[in-house]
Write an enzyme that holds these catalytic residues in place. Structure first.
Site, PDB file in Angstrom:
ATOM      1  N   ARG A 128     -61.468 -35.767  17.368  1.00 40.80           N
ATOM      2  CA  ARG A 128     -61.249 -34.321  17.301  1.00 40.80           C
ATOM      3  C   ARG A 128     -60.996 -33.784  18.706  1.00 40.80           C
ATOM      4  NH1 ARG A 128     -64.583 -32.240  12.268  1.00 40.80           N
ATOM      5  NH2 ARG A 128     -62.615 -31.336  11.638  1.00 40.80           N
ATOM      6  N   GLN A 133     -55.037 -32.477  17.151  1.00 43.74           N
ATOM      7  CA  GLN A 133     -55.272 -31.413  16.161  1.00 43.74           C
ATOM      8  C   GLN A 133     -54.251 -31.429  15.027  1.00 43.74           C
ATOM      9  OE1 GLN A 133     -55.691 -27.644  18.141  1.00 43.74           O
ATOM     10  NE2 GLN A 133     -57.872 -27.951  18.454  1.00 43.74           N
ATOM     11  N   ASP A 136     -55.321 -33.785  12.284  1.00 42.37           N
ATOM     12  CA  ASP A 136     -56.723 -33.678  11.863  1.00 42.37           C
ATOM     13  C   ASP A 136     -56.838 -33.299  10.378  1.00 42.37           C
ATOM     14  OD1 ASP A 136     -59.381 -33.172  11.545  1.00 42.37           O
ATOM     15  OD2 ASP A 136     -59.558 -31.811  13.249  1.00 42.37           O
ATOM     16  N   SER A 139     -59.944 -31.306   9.176  1.00 41.87           N
ATOM     17  CA  SER A 139     -59.846 -29.849   9.337  1.00 41.87           C
ATOM     18  C   SER A 139     -58.924 -29.246   8.279  1.00 41.87           C
ATOM     19  CB  SER A 139     -59.340 -29.484  10.732  1.00 41.87           C
ATOM     20  OG  SER A 139     -60.341 -29.752  11.680  1.00 41.87           O
ATOM     21  N   TYR A 234     -69.495 -31.808  17.514  1.00 44.45           N
ATOM     22  CA  TYR A 234     -70.283 -31.771  16.273  1.00 44.45           C
ATOM     23  C   TYR A 234     -71.701 -31.297  16.547  1.00 44.45           C
ATOM     24  CZ  TYR A 234     -66.764 -34.426  13.723  1.00 44.45           C
ATOM     25  OH  TYR A 234     -65.621 -34.830  13.100  1.00 44.45           O
TER      26      TYR A 234
END
Ligand code: NAD
Length: 388
Positions: A128, A133, A136, A139, A234
């Protein structure tokens, strides 16, 4: 490469790993795209659309697998219901797999990949980092789950979400409590706000406070630990003491809340229990808990994955695979993530990913007959999984 997209076989799965609009993005890079007939239909994409986009339609799964050098999937390989064998066994030896894999939960698939020297890339292990991105998928799918969780609650609630001032009186807005303000939680907040609800939210990561406020929700104040976040962004596992305090703060709010959307997760661990059975009793009859952590064990003690239960007038629902309930857009986002990953790691016509790229270091799980991902290797060995 010959890239194959089989029809998903998992029960309830409607998504497809590649949508017609992205076929040309692969064929332009000299790849050949083959798709099993009907693979896109659950997401409303027809064979004709794929053929028009330049894909080859293959009528049976067996020949699709046999003729592919790379397989793109959504769900981890399963037992194929009509071919009566593991999909992992169908992937040709020495070829590549890209899809969700859940390698620690599926050690048998990992063993098959090792034996068959399959190079597997797990979408949920893409690091991440900003550069990744656009790949991802966690997400992308969490965005959809967060959105849909609010619609589920809105359609079940015996009230409307927005404030209504009518000639027949004023209806106050529904009060929504969002627990966990990661990707899914933030999208739940945004969706509930768009519907006009009053939203409160909590997350132990201090960085989230401003994001919650910028969406027009109230951030529930609790003393936060500046170290609540790992280097990867996280949440760390919270102490028993913190969780007790959190339960008490949440408990005080529950009598005045109409809907709880819980999304709290701690990477690699069971999700924290934030609502005990006793706490459910504090809620008003007619109120609703939508527990997005259901599949991993739930944030509410009474959650059952894939089931809706009622406890003293409170509905607790533990939906699984919400992205599959919005298959067109879920497939669109997922396909884009997959195609971006292929373009990033397979440049200059190579059939091997660029192992020097940090993205490959994170998401390649098996290669050349071994588990190459250190985290997965460690977790599998802790589970006692051995490789002959
Ligand atoms: P997740 O699904 O692992 O967890 C959901 C949320 O639960 C997180 O916000 C977490 O803080 C929260 N949580 C954990 N324990 C809790 C508790 N006791 N009470 C309440 N909430 C609790 O997280 P996610 O949504 O996948 O992402 C987490 C974070 O990762 C993001 O918010 C972001 O910082 C980072 N991220 C980075 C990128 C990137 O740079 N490419 C992409 C996505 C996410």
């Amino acid at each position: 490469m010959k890239i194959g997209i089989p029809k998903e076989t998992a029960a309830g799965e409607t998504r497809v790993a590649l949508i017609p609009a992205l076929v040309s993005s692969l064929t332009r890079s000299k790849h050949e795209v083959r798709i099993e007939s009907g693979a896109g239909i659950g997401a409303s994409f027809t064979d004709e659309e794929y053929a028009h986009a330049g894909a080859i339609i293959v009528t049976d799964a067996r020949s699709l697998y046999d003729s592919s050098e790379m397989i793109l999937k959504v769900q981890p390989p399963q037992f194929h219901p009509s071919l009566k064998m593991d999909e992992a066994e169908l992937i040709p030896e020495g070829s590549s797999y890209i899809g969700f894999l859940a390698p620690v939960a599926n050690p048998d698939v990992v063993k098959i990949f090792v034996r068959r020297r399959v190079t597997s890339l797990a979408m949920e292990y893409i690091p991440r980092i900003s550069r990744a991105q656009s790949m991802d998928a966690l997400s992308s799918m969490a965005t959809i789950a967060g959105y849909k969780s609010v619609l589920l609650a809105a359609s079940r609630l015996n009230k409307m979400f927005p404030l209504f001032m009518t000639a027949a009186g004023t209806l106050p807005p529904a009060v929504i409590l969002v627990l966990g303000a990661g990707v899914a939680g933030l999208q739940a907040i945004a969706t509930a706000r768009r519907l006009g609800a009053k939203v409160q939210a909590f997350d132990p990561r201090p960085a989230v406070r401003d994001q919650v406020k910028s969406l027009g929700a109230t951030f529930i104040d609790m003393e936060l630990d500046a170290q609540a976040e790992t280097a990867a962004g996280y949440a760390r596992e919270q102490s028993e003491e913190f969780l007790k305090k959190e339960q008490s703060v949440i408990g005080k709010r529950l009598p005045n809340v109409d809907v709880v959307i819980s999304t709290a997760q701690v990477f690699g661990k069971r999700p924290p229990v934030l609502i005990t059975a006793d706490m459910v009793r504090m809620m008003k009859p007619g109120s609703i808990i939508v527990d997005l952590a259901a599949e991993q064990g739930g944030n509410c003690e009474l959650t059952q994955a894939g089931v809706t239960v009622e406890h003293q007038g409170v509905t607790i629902t533990g939906p699984v695979n919400l992205p599959a309930s919005v298959p067109t857009h879920a497939s669109q986002l997922y396909s884009k993530n997959v195609v971006n990953l292929i373009h990033q790691l397979y440049q200059n016509g190579t059939t091997r990913p660029d192992f020097t790229d940090d993205i490959a270091k994170g998401c390649v799980i098996t290669d050349s007959g071994a588990v190459t991902n250190g985290t997965v290797k460690q977790l599998l060995s802790e589970k006692g999984v051995t490789f002959a």
